[in-house]
Every structure is written in C-alpha cells, then in structure tokens.
Design a protein around this motif. Structure first.
Motif, PDB file in Angstrom:
ATOM      1  N   THR A  17       0.805  -1.279   0.070  1.00 30.22           N
ATOM      2  CA  THR A  17       0.076   0.075   0.046  1.00 30.22           C
ATOM      3  C   THR A  17       0.830   1.332   0.069  1.00 30.22           C
ATOM      4  OG1 THR A  17      -0.183  -0.015   2.320  1.00 30.22           O
ATOM      5  CG2 THR A  17      -1.965  -1.255   1.189  1.00 30.22           C
ATOM      6  N   GLY A  18       2.129   1.215   0.194  1.00 30.58           N
ATOM      7  CA  GLY A  18       2.989   2.398  -0.065  1.00 30.58           C
ATOM      8  C   GLY A  18       4.477   2.005   0.613  1.00 30.58           C
ATOM      9  N   ARG A  19       5.350   2.977   0.327  1.00 28.49           N
ATOM     10  CA  ARG A  19       6.628   2.898   0.806  1.00 28.49           C
ATOM     11  C   ARG A  19       6.954   3.872   1.670  1.00 28.49           C
ATOM     12  NH1 ARG A  19       9.970  -0.402  -3.706  1.00 28.49           N
ATOM     13  NH2 ARG A  19       8.702  -1.947  -4.108  1.00 28.49           N
ATOM     14  N   VAL A  20       8.159   4.021   2.246  1.00 29.61           N
ATOM     15  CA  VAL A  20       8.678   5.039   3.352  1.00 29.61           C
ATOM     16  C   VAL A  20      10.279   5.010   2.909  1.00 29.61           C
ATOM     17  CG1 VAL A  20       9.041   5.817   5.348  1.00 29.61           C
ATOM     18  CG2 VAL A  20       6.932   4.957   4.957  1.00 29.61           C
ATOM     19  N   ARG A  21      10.510   6.135   2.896  1.00 27.49           N
ATOM     20  CA  ARG A  21      12.261   6.241   2.509  1.00 27.49           C
ATOM     21  C   ARG A  21      12.378   7.424   3.537  1.00 27.49           C
ATOM     22  NH1 ARG A  21      14.260   8.218  -3.112  1.00 27.49           N
ATOM     23  NH2 ARG A  21      13.333   6.317  -3.530  1.00 27.49           N
ATOM     24  N   ILE A  22      13.462   6.946   4.399  1.00 24.55           N
ATOM     25  CA  ILE A  22      14.007   7.706   5.462  1.00 24.55           C
ATOM     26  C   ILE A  22      15.488   7.927   5.380  1.00 24.55           C
ATOM     27  CG2 ILE A  22      14.205   7.911   7.958  1.00 24.55           C
ATOM     28  CD1 ILE A  22      12.125   6.272   8.141  1.00 24.55           C
ATOM     29  N   ARG A  23      15.631   9.243   5.310  1.00 28.56           N
ATOM     30  CA  ARG A  23      17.139   9.500   5.100  1.00 28.56           C
ATOM     31  C   ARG A  23      17.470  10.649   6.025  1.00 28.56           C
ATOM     32  NH1 ARG A  23      17.876  13.945   1.153  1.00 28.56           N
ATOM     33  NH2 ARG A  23      15.934  14.893   0.638  1.00 28.56           N
ATOM     34  N   THR A  24      18.697  10.898   6.190  1.00 27.36           N
ATOM     35  CA  THR A  24      19.187  11.959   7.083  1.00 27.36           C
ATOM     36  C   THR A  24      19.827  13.108   6.306  1.00 27.36           C
ATOM     37  OG1 THR A  24      21.304  10.861   7.491  1.00 27.36           O
ATOM     38  CG2 THR A  24      19.460  10.750   8.944  1.00 27.36           C
ATOM     39  N   VAL A  25      19.801  14.225   6.313  1.00 28.85           N
ATOM     40  CA  VAL A  25      20.645  15.241   5.531  1.00 28.85           C
ATOM     41  C   VAL A  25      21.420  16.098   6.588  1.00 28.85           C
ATOM     42  CG1 VAL A  25      20.101  17.426   4.182  1.00 28.85           C
ATOM     43  CG2 VAL A  25      18.523  15.660   4.238  1.00 28.85           C
ATOM     44  N   THR A  26      22.665  16.177   6.367  1.00 27.03           N
ATOM     45  CA  THR A  26      23.738  16.861   7.128  1.00 27.03           C
ATOM     46  C   THR A  26      24.104  18.141   6.689  1.00 27.03           C
ATOM     47  OG1 THR A  26      24.481  14.406   7.861  1.00 27.03           O
ATOM     48  CG2 THR A  26      26.073  16.562   8.199  1.00 27.03           C
ATOM     49  N   HIS A  27      23.742  19.300   7.337  1.00 28.51           N
ATOM     50  CA  HIS A  27      24.368  20.393   6.859  1.00 28.51           C
ATOM     51  C   HIS A  27      25.664  20.711   7.676  1.00 28.51           C
ATOM     52  CE1 HIS A  27      20.338  21.399   5.159  1.00 28.51           C
ATOM     53  NE2 HIS A  27      19.980  20.585   6.060  1.00 28.51           N
ATOM     54  N   GLU A  28      26.480  21.342   6.950  1.00 21.74           N
ATOM     55  CA  GLU A  28      27.892  21.820   7.332  1.00 21.74           C
ATOM     56  C   GLU A  28      27.910  23.332   7.220  1.00 21.74           C
ATOM     57  OE1 GLU A  28      30.886  19.916   5.380  1.00 21.74           O
ATOM     58  OE2 GLU A  28      30.461  17.783   6.207  1.00 21.74           O
ATOM     59  N   THR A  29      28.294  23.815   8.458  1.00 21.41           N
ATOM     60  CA  THR A  29      28.504  25.499   8.259  1.00 21.41           C
ATOM     61  C   THR A  29      29.953  25.813   8.804  1.00 21.41           C
ATOM     62  OG1 THR A  29      27.551  25.729  10.679  1.00 21.41           O
ATOM     63  CG2 THR A  29      26.206  26.064   8.610  1.00 21.41           C
ATOM     64  N   GLU A  30      30.477  26.603   8.189  1.00 30.54           N
ATOM     65  CA  GLU A  30      31.851  27.029   8.779  1.00 30.54           C
ATOM     66  C   GLU A  30      31.766  28.392   9.519  1.00 30.54           C
ATOM     67  OE1 GLU A  30      34.839  26.916   5.951  1.00 30.54           O
ATOM     68  OE2 GLU A  30      34.419  24.923   5.020  1.00 30.54           O
ATOM     69  N   ARG A  31      32.226  28.528  10.512  1.00 30.07           N
ATOM     70  CA  ARG A  31      32.270  29.760  11.442  1.00 30.07           C
ATOM     71  C   ARG A  31      33.706  30.133  11.547  1.00 30.07           C
ATOM     72  NH1 ARG A  31      27.753  28.767  15.892  1.00 30.07           N
ATOM     73  NH2 ARG A  31      26.242  28.348  14.418  1.00 30.07           N
ATOM     74  N   VAL A  32      34.194  31.485  11.434  1.00 27.50           N
ATOM     75  CA  VAL A  32      35.289  32.029  11.616  1.00 27.50           C
ATOM     76  C   VAL A  32      35.119  32.367  12.997  1.00 27.50           C
ATOM     77  CG1 VAL A  32      37.156  33.969  11.075  1.00 27.50           C
ATOM     78  CG2 VAL A  32      35.590  32.887   9.283  1.00 27.50           C
ATOM     79  N   ILE A  33      36.447  32.029  13.689  1.00 22.90           N
ATOM     80  CA  ILE A  33      36.436  32.419  15.074  1.00 22.90           C
ATOM     81  C   ILE A  33      37.269  33.703  15.149  1.00 22.90           C
ATOM     82  CG2 ILE A  33      37.326  31.756  17.512  1.00 22.90           C
ATOM     83  CD1 ILE A  33      36.786  29.012  16.767  1.00 22.90           C
ATOM     84  N   ASP A  34      36.911  34.875  15.737  1.00 28.79           N
ATOM     85  CA  ASP A  34      37.617  36.146  15.739  1.00 28.79           C
ATOM     86  C   ASP A  34      37.827  36.344  17.269  1.00 28.79           C
ATOM     87  OD1 ASP A  34      38.926  38.280  15.472  1.00 28.79           O
ATOM     88  OD2 ASP A  34      37.176  39.316  14.624  1.00 28.79           O
ATOM     89  N   GLN A  35      39.110  35.976  17.820  1.00 33.77           N
ATOM     90  CA  GLN A  35      39.206  36.103  19.071  1.00 33.77           C
ATOM     91  C   GLN A  35      40.490  36.830  19.375  1.00 33.77           C
ATOM     92  OE1 GLN A  35      37.084  35.348  21.857  1.00 33.77           O
ATOM     93  NE2 GLN A  35      38.541  36.518  23.198  1.00 33.77           N
ATOM     94  N   ALA A  36      40.425  38.006  20.176  1.00 33.36           N
ATOM     95  CA  ALA A  36      41.490  38.378  20.450  1.00 33.36           C
ATOM     96  C   ALA A  36      42.443  37.782  21.344  1.00 33.36           C
ATOM     97  CB  ALA A  36      41.362  39.950  20.897  1.00 33.36           C
ATOM     98  N   LEU A  37      43.701  37.624  21.187  1.00 33.69           N
ATOM     99  CA  LEU A  37      44.538  36.689  21.995  1.00 33.69           C
ATOM    100  C   LEU A  37      45.849  37.951  22.557  1.00 33.69           C
ATOM    101  CD1 LEU A  37      45.139  33.629  20.316  1.00 33.69           C
ATOM    102  CD2 LEU A  37      43.156  34.055  22.140  1.00 33.69           C
ATOM    103  N   ALA A  38      45.835  38.006  23.893  1.00 29.37           N
ATOM    104  CA  ALA A  38      46.947  39.041  24.382  1.00 29.37           C
ATOM    105  C   ALA A  38      48.340  38.150  24.602  1.00 29.37           C
ATOM    106  CB  ALA A  38      46.517  39.575  25.399  1.00 29.37           C
TER     107      ALA A  38
END
Length: 123
Positions: A17-38
């Motif tokens: 009567t029907g089928r199910v497809r399950i999948r996962t989607v992975t999102h990647e984001t890059e972040r720039v770390i701007d931290q002052a070091l003394a």
C-alpha cells in the motif's frame, strides 16, 4: 447428465500500500572564530614556566630583578558530538477478519430403480 458442484477457494494476497524512505540530511557550516589573544614580550632573560594559571600574577621584585610575568591566552576549541534526536520507526502488522456470506451450490445424483416398469416387462 452433467453433475455440477461449486467449490470455494479462499486465499490471502499481500498488497503493497505504500513505501517509506527515511534519510538524514547533514548540513555543514563554517564559522570564523575572531578572538583577540594577548601576549606580553620583554627583552630580558626568559624562563619558561609552561603551566596553566587561573589569575595573572602581579609584577614583583625579586631582589634586584624585576619579575614581569608574561601571560598568554590560549583559545581552546572543542568539537563535541551531540545526539540531537532519534527517529524511531516501528512496524506494526494488523490482521482483520473478513466475513462474507457465500452461496455454494451442489448437486447430488439419486439413482432409483423403477420396480413397476420392470414387473410390467417381465409379464
């Protein structure tokens, strides 16, 4: 004379009567770390210490020597894996009773002798 009898055969047929497809989607984001070091550098004798401290020490005099602590902030970045959610998929099998009234016909053959006709012939 043809003799007829009806029979009923009941079977079960699986129907998809029907089928199910399950999948996962992975999102990647890059972040720039701007931290002052003394850091504080002095052109004097350097004595490596290399231990973690909680509070920067004060400048102090050690006899004729002025001790100026040189501290450095180190950025510690940790990457941790978190289980965000779970997808639970359950299979459930159900059975339903099917009832229907069906009329079946059957014929029987009865063979009887006619004794009166046999006695008339023998006379």
């Amino acid at each position: 004379m043809p003799v007829i009898e009806e029979e009923l055969t009941v079977g079960i047929r699986e129907v998809e009567t029907g089928r199910v497809r399950i999948r996962t989607v992975t999102h990647e984001t890059e972040r720039v770390i701007d931290q002052a070091l003394a850091s504080l550098d002095v052109d004097v004798e350097r004595i490596p210490i290399g231990r973690e401290i909680q509070v920067a020490p004060e400048v102090r005099d050690d006899g004729e020597t002025m001790v100026i602590p040189v501290v450095e902030e180190r950025l510690v970045v940790e990457k941790r894996l978190f289980l965000r959610e779970e997808i639970h998929v359950r299979r459930r099998r159900t059975e339903t009773r099917f009832q229907q009234t069906v009329t079946l016909r059957s014929q029987d053959v009865v063979v009887e002798r006619d004794d009166d006709a046999a006695s008339e012939r023998s006379d």
